[in-house]
Motif scaffolding. Structure first.
Motif, mmCIF file in Angstrom:
data_model
loop_
_atom_site.group_PDB
_atom_site.id
_atom_site.type_symbol
_atom_site.label_atom_id
_atom_site.label_comp_id
_atom_site.label_asym_id
_atom_site.label_seq_id
_atom_site.Cartn_x
_atom_site.Cartn_y
_atom_site.Cartn_z
ATOM 1 N N ILE A 172 0.819 -1.211 0.000
ATOM 2 C CA ILE A 172 0.000 0.000 0.000
ATOM 3 C C ILE A 172 0.856 1.264 0.000
ATOM 4 O O ILE A 172 0.359 2.369 -0.243
ATOM 5 N N LYS A 173 2.152 1.125 0.254
ATOM 6 C CA LYS A 173 3.043 2.287 0.329
ATOM 7 C C LYS A 173 2.997 3.159 -0.926
ATOM 8 O O LYS A 173 2.869 4.389 -0.801
ATOM 9 N N PRO A 174 3.105 2.611 -2.157
ATOM 10 C CA PRO A 174 3.040 3.496 -3.331
ATOM 11 C C PRO A 174 1.732 4.269 -3.405
ATOM 12 O O PRO A 174 1.725 5.430 -3.837
ATOM 13 N N THR A 175 0.630 3.651 -2.976
ATOM 14 C CA THR A 175 -0.648 4.371 -2.970
ATOM 15 C C THR A 175 -0.558 5.621 -2.115
ATOM 16 O O THR A 175 -0.958 6.719 -2.535
ATOM 17 N N LEU A 176 -0.025 5.475 -0.910
ATOM 18 C CA LEU A 176 0.071 6.616 -0.001
ATOM 19 C C LEU A 176 1.050 7.664 -0.509
ATOM 20 O O LEU A 176 0.810 8.870 -0.379
ATOM 21 N N ILE A 177 2.166 7.213 -1.096
ATOM 22 C CA ILE A 177 3.139 8.166 -1.636
ATOM 23 C C ILE A 177 2.495 9.036 -2.712
ATOM 24 O O ILE A 177 2.591 10.274 -2.684
ATOM 25 N N GLY A 224 -3.965 8.925 -10.401
ATOM 26 C CA GLY A 224 -4.212 7.750 -11.231
ATOM 27 C C GLY A 224 -3.292 6.595 -10.870
ATOM 28 O O GLY A 224 -3.735 5.430 -10.814
ATOM 29 N N LEU A 225 -2.016 6.883 -10.593
ATOM 30 C CA LEU A 225 -1.083 5.824 -10.210
ATOM 31 C C LEU A 225 -1.458 5.237 -8.849
ATOM 32 O O LEU A 225 -1.297 4.023 -8.631
ATOM 33 N N ALA A 226 -1.945 6.073 -7.939
ATOM 34 C CA ALA A 226 -2.386 5.572 -6.636
ATOM 35 C C ALA A 226 -3.547 4.591 -6.809
ATOM 36 O O ALA A 226 -3.569 3.511 -6.204
#
Length: 213
Positions: free
Chosen positions: A111-116, A163-165
């Motif tokens: 989930i880290k990339p989502t939050l970033i 969009g990436l999230a």
């Protein structure tokens, strides 16, 4: 500060140190590629540590955190500078990677990339609501644009991050861990590169006179 014109701002006392571009690239992307290679090597393995079983993904995550921090430390030592984006990314890697290892649950790291991307997109949105391009402060040295161009590019990058999230959420929740690792290692980077490749018209239209010359 409401005036975005860089010529009115005092220059820092010391400029970032010059570092070999190949070394800089290796420090920035080396940990990610090492994570990918180590995962492919250990993905089917189970390790028993202290009576608890850990799969290869968790073990690789545990090794990735200190390697990433060492590379960021070396980058800071060589350049004398780390961007806010790099600092925030490092904190989230430590927090969510640590939670994955501590709780033996790979979902926290996924989930880290989502939050970033939500944080970066949200920060750009706040700047836009204030009539400012916070992207300009990060990338102005790379792409000299007029103020109108920066506002348009910031709006586009904001939607790219959102969009990436969303895409990261779809991938890790609906597909296998191996698919997510490929997506995290190559897909996200490729998406950003392709995005900027398609901004050529904007760069040409809104480039400053100095850049055009």
């Amino acid at each position: 500060m409401t005036d975005p014109t860089p010529t009115t701002e005092p220059k820092p006392a010391t400029d970032p140190k010059t570092v070999n571009p190949m070394l800089k690239t290796a420090l920035e992307f080396g940990p990610i590629l090492a994570f990918f290679a180590a995962y492919l090597w250990l993905k089917d393995e189970i390790f028993t540590i202290g009576g608890t079983e850990y799969n290869g993904f968790i073990l690789v995550t545990a090794a990735f955190i200190p390697v990433f921090l060492l590379c960021m430390g070396a980058l800071w030592k060589l350049t004398g500078h780390l961007s806010r984006m790099q600092a925030v990314t490092a904190v989230l890697i430590v927090v969510f990677g640590g939670l994955s290892v501590w709780l033996n649950d790979e979902r926290f790291f996924k989930i880290k990339p989502t939050l970033i991307y939500l944080l970066f997109g949200g920060a750009l949105a706040i700047g836009l609501m204030r009539g400012q391009s916070w992207l300009q402060a990060v990338m102005e040295g790379l792409m000299p644009l007029k103020q109108e161009g920066w506002m348009i590019l910031t709006r586009r990058v904001m939607w790219l991050f959102f969009g990436l999230a969303a895409l990261n959420e779809v991938i890790w929740r609906t597909m296998s861990t191996e698919t997510w690792v490929y997506f995290k290692t190559f897909g996200l980077t490729a998406a950003i590169l392709v995005f900027f490749m398609f901004q050529g018209g904007l760069f040409k239209k809104y480039s400053t006179e100095e850049a055009a010359e």
